[in-house]
Design a protein around this motif. Structure first.
Motif, mmCIF file in Angstrom:
data_model
loop_
_atom_site.group_PDB
_atom_site.id
_atom_site.type_symbol
_atom_site.label_atom_id
_atom_site.label_comp_id
_atom_site.label_asym_id
_atom_site.label_seq_id
_atom_site.Cartn_x
_atom_site.Cartn_y
_atom_site.Cartn_z
ATOM 1 N N GLU A 105 19.986 19.030 -39.969
ATOM 2 C CA GLU A 105 20.963 19.847 -39.249
ATOM 3 C C GLU A 105 22.264 19.955 -40.035
ATOM 4 O OE1 GLU A 105 21.589 18.273 -35.382
ATOM 5 O OE2 GLU A 105 19.503 18.484 -34.740
ATOM 6 N N LEU A 106 22.703 18.837 -40.597
ATOM 7 C CA LEU A 106 23.948 18.829 -41.366
ATOM 8 C C LEU A 106 23.805 19.625 -42.658
ATOM 9 C CD1 LEU A 106 25.124 15.131 -40.859
ATOM 10 C CD2 LEU A 106 25.973 17.198 -39.739
ATOM 11 N N ALA A 107 22.617 19.594 -43.256
ATOM 12 C CA ALA A 107 22.372 20.372 -44.478
ATOM 13 C C ALA A 107 22.501 21.867 -44.177
ATOM 14 C CB ALA A 107 20.995 20.056 -45.047
ATOM 15 N N LYS A 108 22.023 22.274 -42.997
ATOM 16 C CA LYS A 108 22.163 23.675 -42.594
ATOM 17 C C LYS A 108 23.630 24.029 -42.380
ATOM 18 C CE LYS A 108 17.644 24.073 -40.308
ATOM 19 N NZ LYS A 108 16.945 24.284 -39.013
ATOM 20 N N THR A 109 24.370 23.090 -41.815
ATOM 21 C CA THR A 109 25.805 23.320 -41.614
ATOM 22 C C THR A 109 26.517 23.486 -42.948
ATOM 23 O OG1 THR A 109 25.821 22.030 -39.560
ATOM 24 C CG2 THR A 109 27.931 22.339 -40.672
ATOM 25 N N VAL A 110 26.161 22.649 -43.908
ATOM 26 C CA VAL A 110 26.751 22.727 -45.246
ATOM 27 C C VAL A 110 26.437 24.080 -45.892
ATOM 28 C CG1 VAL A 110 26.606 21.806 -47.591
ATOM 29 C CG2 VAL A 110 26.820 20.245 -45.651
ATOM 30 N N ALA A 111 25.185 24.527 -45.753
ATOM 31 C CA ALA A 111 24.786 25.815 -46.318
ATOM 32 C C ALA A 111 25.578 26.961 -45.686
ATOM 33 C CB ALA A 111 23.288 26.034 -46.121
ATOM 34 N N LYS A 112 25.800 26.868 -44.369
ATOM 35 C CA LYS A 112 26.563 27.907 -43.666
ATOM 36 C C LYS A 112 28.019 27.923 -44.138
ATOM 37 C CE LYS A 112 27.626 30.852 -40.326
ATOM 38 N NZ LYS A 112 29.105 30.822 -40.398
ATOM 39 N N LEU A 113 28.617 26.762 -44.306
ATOM 40 C CA LEU A 113 29.999 26.681 -44.779
ATOM 41 C C LEU A 113 30.125 27.216 -46.201
ATOM 42 C CD1 LEU A 113 30.951 23.140 -43.396
ATOM 43 C CD2 LEU A 113 31.701 25.366 -42.513
ATOM 44 N N ALA A 114 29.113 26.935 -47.028
ATOM 45 C CA ALA A 114 29.113 27.439 -48.406
ATOM 46 C C ALA A 114 29.022 28.960 -48.414
ATOM 47 C CB ALA A 114 27.958 26.827 -49.191
ATOM 48 N N GLU A 115 28.173 29.505 -47.570
ATOM 49 C CA GLU A 115 28.024 30.963 -47.505
ATOM 50 C C GLU A 115 29.312 31.628 -47.008
ATOM 51 O OE1 GLU A 115 26.604 34.688 -47.963
ATOM 52 O OE2 GLU A 115 25.789 32.804 -48.746
ATOM 53 N N ASP A 116 30.002 30.967 -46.076
ATOM 54 C CA ASP A 116 31.286 31.502 -45.604
ATOM 55 C C ASP A 116 32.268 31.603 -46.767
ATOM 56 O OD1 ASP A 116 30.308 31.641 -43.046
ATOM 57 O OD2 ASP A 116 31.285 29.799 -42.347
ATOM 58 N N GLY A 117 32.263 30.593 -47.633
ATOM 59 C CA GLY A 117 33.140 30.613 -48.800
ATOM 60 C C GLY A 117 32.778 31.729 -49.760
ATOM 61 N N LYS A 118 31.485 31.955 -49.957
ATOM 62 C CA LYS A 118 31.036 33.028 -50.848
ATOM 63 C C LYS A 118 31.417 34.398 -50.303
ATOM 64 C CE LYS A 118 27.176 30.607 -53.046
ATOM 65 N NZ LYS A 118 25.718 30.598 -53.307
ATOM 66 N N VAL A 119 31.315 34.544 -48.991
ATOM 67 C CA VAL A 119 31.703 35.809 -48.363
ATOM 68 C C VAL A 119 33.193 36.075 -48.600
ATOM 69 C CG1 VAL A 119 32.063 36.975 -46.151
ATOM 70 C CG2 VAL A 119 29.893 35.815 -46.612
ATOM 71 N N ALA A 120 34.001 35.025 -48.492
ATOM 72 C CA ALA A 120 35.445 35.176 -48.721
ATOM 73 C C ALA A 120 35.716 35.639 -50.149
ATOM 74 C CB ALA A 120 36.155 33.849 -48.443
ATOM 75 N N ILE A 121 34.996 35.079 -51.111
ATOM 76 C CA ILE A 121 35.189 35.463 -52.512
ATOM 77 C C ILE A 121 34.695 36.883 -52.760
ATOM 78 C CG2 ILE A 121 34.398 34.986 -54.878
ATOM 79 C CD1 ILE A 121 34.568 32.020 -54.188
ATOM 80 N N ARG A 122 33.556 37.249 -52.154
ATOM 81 C CA ARG A 122 33.061 38.623 -52.299
ATOM 82 C C ARG A 122 34.064 39.629 -51.725
ATOM 83 N NH1 ARG A 122 28.150 36.543 -49.829
ATOM 84 N NH2 ARG A 122 26.728 35.789 -51.445
ATOM 85 N N ASN A 123 34.705 39.263 -50.633
ATOM 86 C CA ASN A 123 35.691 40.156 -50.029
ATOM 87 C C ASN A 123 36.899 40.351 -50.936
ATOM 88 O OD1 ASN A 123 34.139 40.537 -47.743
ATOM 89 N ND2 ASN A 123 35.193 38.983 -46.534
ATOM 90 N N ILE A 124 37.297 39.288 -51.630
ATOM 91 C CA ILE A 124 38.406 39.385 -52.587
ATOM 92 C C ILE A 124 38.025 40.345 -53.718
ATOM 93 C CG2 ILE A 124 39.795 38.120 -54.273
ATOM 94 C CD1 ILE A 124 39.433 35.636 -52.428
ATOM 95 N N ARG A 125 36.785 40.226 -54.203
ATOM 96 C CA ARG A 125 36.298 41.121 -55.261
ATOM 97 C C ARG A 125 36.245 42.567 -54.763
ATOM 98 N NH1 ARG A 125 31.779 43.725 -56.288
ATOM 99 N NH2 ARG A 125 31.192 44.183 -58.464
ATOM 100 N N ARG A 126 35.745 42.752 -53.543
ATOM 101 C CA ARG A 126 35.643 44.100 -52.969
ATOM 102 C C ARG A 126 37.007 44.766 -52.892
ATOM 103 N NH1 ARG A 126 35.007 43.681 -46.905
ATOM 104 N NH2 ARG A 126 37.206 43.214 -47.286
#
Length: 241
Positions: free
Chosen positions: A168-189
Protein backbone atom coordinates in the motif's frame (compact mmCIF):
# COMPACT_ATOMS: atom_id res chain seq x y z
CA UNK A 1 12.15 44.94 -37.93
CA UNK A 2 12.08 43.64 -41.49
CA UNK A 3 14.03 40.54 -42.45
CA UNK A 4 16.69 40.88 -45.13
CA UNK A 5 18.42 38.00 -46.90
CA UNK A 6 22.19 38.36 -46.94
CA UNK A 7 25.04 36.30 -48.28
CA UNK A 8 27.85 34.90 -46.11
CA UNK A 9 30.24 37.37 -47.75
CA UNK A 10 28.09 40.28 -46.68
CA UNK A 11 28.09 39.11 -43.09
CA UNK A 12 31.83 38.59 -42.99
CA UNK A 13 32.38 42.09 -44.33
CA UNK A 14 30.23 43.65 -41.61
CA UNK A 15 31.84 45.52 -38.67
CA UNK A 16 30.86 42.62 -36.37
CA UNK A 17 33.70 40.56 -37.87
CA UNK A 18 32.09 37.22 -37.04
CA UNK A 19 29.38 34.84 -38.13
CA UNK A 20 28.22 32.80 -35.12
CA UNK A 21 26.54 29.47 -35.77
CA UNK A 22 23.96 30.23 -33.11
CA UNK A 23 22.41 33.56 -32.20
CA UNK A 24 24.87 35.74 -30.33
CA UNK A 25 28.55 35.54 -29.42
CA UNK A 26 31.07 37.32 -27.24
CA UNK A 27 31.87 40.04 -29.77
CA UNK A 28 28.31 41.20 -30.36
CA UNK A 29 27.10 44.45 -28.76
CA UNK A 30 24.22 44.44 -26.30
CA UNK A 31 21.52 45.15 -28.88
CA UNK A 32 22.67 43.01 -31.69
CA UNK A 33 21.97 40.58 -34.48
CA UNK A 34 20.37 37.16 -34.38
CA UNK A 35 21.55 35.03 -37.32
CA UNK A 36 19.47 32.11 -38.59
CA UNK A 37 22.13 30.26 -40.55
CA UNK A 38 19.75 27.61 -41.91
CA UNK A 39 17.73 30.28 -43.70
CA UNK A 40 20.67 32.66 -44.25
CA UNK A 41 18.77 35.48 -42.53
CA UNK A 42 19.83 38.26 -40.22
CA UNK A 43 17.30 39.85 -37.89
CA UNK A 44 17.55 42.61 -35.34
CA UNK A 45 16.36 41.18 -32.04
CA UNK A 46 14.79 43.29 -29.33
CA UNK A 47 16.48 43.34 -25.96
CA UNK A 48 20.08 42.70 -24.85
CA UNK A 49 21.73 39.35 -25.53
CA UNK A 50 23.94 37.39 -23.18
CA UNK A 51 26.99 35.45 -24.29
CA UNK A 52 24.91 32.31 -24.74
CA UNK A 53 22.99 34.14 -27.45
CA UNK A 54 19.63 34.34 -25.65
CA UNK A 55 17.83 37.52 -24.69
CA UNK A 56 18.39 38.13 -21.00
CA UNK A 57 14.65 37.96 -20.38
CA UNK A 58 14.73 34.34 -21.60
CA UNK A 59 17.77 33.60 -19.48
CA UNK A 60 15.90 34.80 -16.41
CA UNK A 61 12.83 32.77 -17.38
CA UNK A 62 14.99 29.65 -17.74
CA UNK A 63 16.37 30.25 -14.25
CA UNK A 64 12.87 30.62 -12.78
CA UNK A 65 11.72 27.42 -14.47
CA UNK A 66 14.67 25.49 -13.03
CA UNK A 67 13.85 26.91 -9.61
CA UNK A 68 10.26 25.70 -10.00
CA UNK A 69 11.47 22.24 -10.99
CA UNK A 70 13.79 22.16 -7.98
CA UNK A 71 10.82 23.11 -5.81
CA UNK A 72 8.84 20.23 -7.33
CA UNK A 73 11.65 17.84 -6.39
CA UNK A 74 11.72 19.22 -2.83
CA UNK A 75 7.95 18.75 -2.55
CA UNK A 76 8.20 15.12 -3.69
CA UNK A 77 10.99 14.46 -1.17
CA UNK A 78 9.01 16.11 1.63
CA UNK A 79 5.95 14.03 0.77
CA UNK A 80 8.07 10.86 0.71
CA UNK A 81 9.24 11.67 4.23
CA UNK A 82 5.63 11.52 5.42
CA UNK A 83 5.29 7.93 4.20
CA UNK A 84 6.04 5.96 7.31
CA UNK A 85 8.55 3.18 7.63
CA UNK A 86 8.83 0.80 10.58
CA UNK A 87 10.71 3.41 12.60
CA UNK A 88 9.06 6.37 14.34
CA UNK A 89 9.81 9.69 12.66
CA UNK A 90 8.14 13.08 13.32
CA UNK A 91 8.15 13.69 9.54
CA UNK A 92 5.35 11.12 9.33
CA UNK A 93 3.03 13.82 10.66
CA UNK A 94 4.24 16.68 8.43
CA UNK A 95 1.10 16.64 6.27
CA UNK A 96 -1.33 16.46 9.20
CA UNK A 97 -3.55 19.55 9.38
CA UNK A 98 -5.91 20.08 12.29
CA UNK A 99 -9.09 22.19 12.19
CA UNK A 100 -8.09 24.45 15.06
CA UNK A 101 -10.85 26.95 15.91
CA UNK A 102 -12.21 26.61 12.39
CA UNK A 103 -8.87 27.11 10.66
CA UNK A 104 -6.71 24.29 9.22
CA UNK A 105 -3.25 24.49 10.77
CA UNK A 106 -0.23 22.22 10.59
CA UNK A 107 0.04 19.92 13.60
CA UNK A 108 3.61 21.02 14.30
CA UNK A 109 2.44 24.60 14.78
CA UNK A 110 0.16 23.69 17.69
CA UNK A 111 2.09 20.83 19.31
CA UNK A 112 5.57 19.61 20.10
CA UNK A 113 6.44 16.21 18.59
CA UNK A 114 9.25 14.00 19.87
CA UNK A 115 10.44 10.38 19.55
CA UNK A 116 10.94 8.81 23.00
CA UNK A 117 11.91 5.51 21.32
CA UNK A 118 12.15 3.85 17.90
CA UNK A 119 8.53 2.74 17.81
CA UNK A 120 6.56 5.69 19.19
CA UNK A 121 5.91 9.41 18.89
CA UNK A 122 4.95 11.75 21.69
CA UNK A 123 2.67 14.70 20.87
CA UNK A 124 2.35 17.48 23.44
CA UNK A 125 -0.24 20.12 22.39
CA UNK A 126 0.35 23.67 23.56
CA UNK A 127 -3.42 23.81 24.16
CA UNK A 128 -4.65 20.65 25.91
CA UNK A 129 -8.20 21.29 24.76
CA UNK A 130 -7.06 20.24 21.27
CA UNK A 131 -6.01 16.72 22.36
CA UNK A 132 -9.13 14.93 21.16
CA UNK A 133 -9.19 16.87 17.89
CA UNK A 134 -5.56 15.97 17.16
CA UNK A 135 -6.17 12.32 17.99
CA UNK A 136 -9.20 12.19 15.71
CA UNK A 137 -7.28 13.85 12.85
CA UNK A 138 -4.40 11.35 13.09
CA UNK A 139 -6.81 8.42 12.98
CA UNK A 140 -8.59 9.89 9.95
CA UNK A 141 -5.26 10.31 8.13
CA UNK A 142 -4.98 6.51 7.83
CA UNK A 143 -1.24 6.42 8.50
CA UNK A 144 -1.32 2.91 9.86
CA UNK A 145 -0.45 4.10 13.39
CA UNK A 146 -2.36 3.94 16.66
CA UNK A 147 -2.74 7.18 18.70
CA UNK A 148 -3.73 7.11 22.37
CA UNK A 149 -4.77 10.11 24.46
CA UNK A 150 -4.11 10.08 28.22
CA UNK A 151 -5.49 13.58 28.83
CA UNK A 152 -2.03 15.16 28.87
CA UNK A 153 -0.26 13.94 25.73
CA UNK A 154 -0.89 11.73 22.71
CA UNK A 155 1.28 8.68 22.18
CA UNK A 156 1.45 7.30 18.66
CA UNK A 157 2.58 3.69 18.37
CA UNK A 158 4.29 2.78 15.09
CA UNK A 159 3.77 -0.96 14.47
CA UNK A 160 6.03 -3.04 12.22
CA UNK A 161 5.06 -2.98 8.56
CA UNK A 162 3.23 -5.98 7.18
CA UNK A 163 3.67 -7.19 3.62
CA UNK A 164 0.28 -5.82 2.61
CA UNK A 165 1.02 -2.47 4.23
CA UNK A 166 4.33 -2.24 2.36
CA UNK A 167 2.48 -2.73 -0.92
CA UNK A 168 0.00 0.00 0.00
CA UNK A 169 2.81 2.40 0.89
CA UNK A 170 4.65 1.58 -2.35
CA UNK A 171 1.52 2.62 -4.25
CA UNK A 172 1.40 5.83 -2.26
CA UNK A 173 5.04 6.53 -3.11
CA UNK A 174 4.34 5.91 -6.81
CA UNK A 175 1.38 8.32 -6.69
CA UNK A 176 3.45 11.04 -5.01
CA UNK A 177 6.20 10.56 -7.60
CA UNK A 178 3.71 10.89 -10.45
CA UNK A 179 2.33 14.08 -8.89
CA UNK A 180 5.85 15.50 -8.99
CA UNK A 181 6.29 14.51 -12.64
CA UNK A 182 2.99 16.15 -13.54
CA UNK A 183 4.20 19.38 -11.89
CA UNK A 184 7.40 19.30 -13.96
CA UNK A 185 5.50 18.54 -17.18
CA UNK A 186 3.26 21.52 -16.48
CA UNK A 187 6.31 23.78 -16.09
CA UNK A 188 7.59 22.53 -19.47
CA UNK A 189 4.17 23.03 -21.08
CA UNK A 190 3.98 26.65 -19.88
CA UNK A 191 7.48 27.30 -21.23
CA UNK A 192 6.61 25.92 -24.66
CA UNK A 193 3.53 28.15 -24.75
CA UNK A 194 5.70 31.15 -23.90
CA UNK A 195 8.15 30.30 -26.70
CA UNK A 196 5.33 29.91 -29.20
CA UNK A 197 3.90 33.28 -28.17
CA UNK A 198 7.26 34.98 -28.69
CA UNK A 199 7.57 33.35 -32.10
CA UNK A 200 4.13 34.63 -33.14
CA UNK A 201 5.18 38.09 -31.98
CA UNK A 202 8.27 37.80 -34.22
CA UNK A 203 10.55 38.05 -31.18
CA UNK A 204 11.96 34.55 -31.73
CA UNK A 205 12.68 32.69 -34.94
CA UNK A 206 11.52 29.16 -35.62
CA UNK A 207 15.11 27.95 -35.14
CA UNK A 208 15.29 29.79 -31.79
CA UNK A 209 12.15 28.02 -30.60
CA UNK A 210 13.45 24.62 -31.72
CA UNK A 211 16.74 25.14 -29.89
CA UNK A 212 15.03 26.42 -26.74
CA UNK A 213 12.54 23.56 -26.78
CA UNK A 214 15.32 21.00 -27.18
CA UNK A 215 17.25 22.50 -24.25
CA UNK A 216 14.08 22.56 -22.16
CA UNK A 217 13.41 18.90 -22.91
CA UNK A 218 16.90 17.99 -21.69
CA UNK A 219 16.30 19.82 -18.42
CA UNK A 220 12.86 18.20 -18.08
CA UNK A 221 14.33 14.72 -18.62
CA UNK A 222 17.00 15.46 -16.01
CA UNK A 223 14.41 16.30 -13.35
CA UNK A 224 12.25 13.32 -14.30
CA UNK A 225 15.28 11.10 -13.65
CA UNK A 226 15.77 12.76 -10.26
CA UNK A 227 12.22 11.83 -9.28
CA UNK A 228 12.75 8.25 -10.49
CA UNK A 229 15.90 8.08 -8.38
CA UNK A 230 14.37 9.27 -5.10
CA UNK A 231 11.29 7.10 -5.73
CA UNK A 232 13.52 4.03 -6.09
CA UNK A 233 15.37 4.93 -2.89
CA UNK A 234 12.11 5.24 -0.96
CA UNK A 235 10.79 1.93 -2.30
CA UNK A 236 14.04 0.20 -1.33
CA UNK A 237 13.74 1.73 2.12
CA UNK A 238 10.25 0.27 2.49
CA UNK A 239 11.35 -3.18 1.38
CA UNK A 240 14.32 -3.33 3.79
CA UNK A 241 12.22 -2.81 6.89
Amino acid sequence: MALHAVSPATVYSSPLRCLPKRPGCGCLPKHSLSICSSKNLVRLQAGPLNFAGRPLVLRHSDKRRKEKMEKAIETVQTNFNTVRTGRANPAMLDRIEVEYYGTPVNLKSIAQISTPDATSLLIQPYDKSSLKLIEKTIVAANLGVTPSNDGEVIRVTVPPLTSDRRKELAKTVAKLAEDGKVAIRNIRRDAIKAYDKLEKEKKLSEDNVKDLSADLQKVTDEYMKKIDSIQKQKEQELMKI
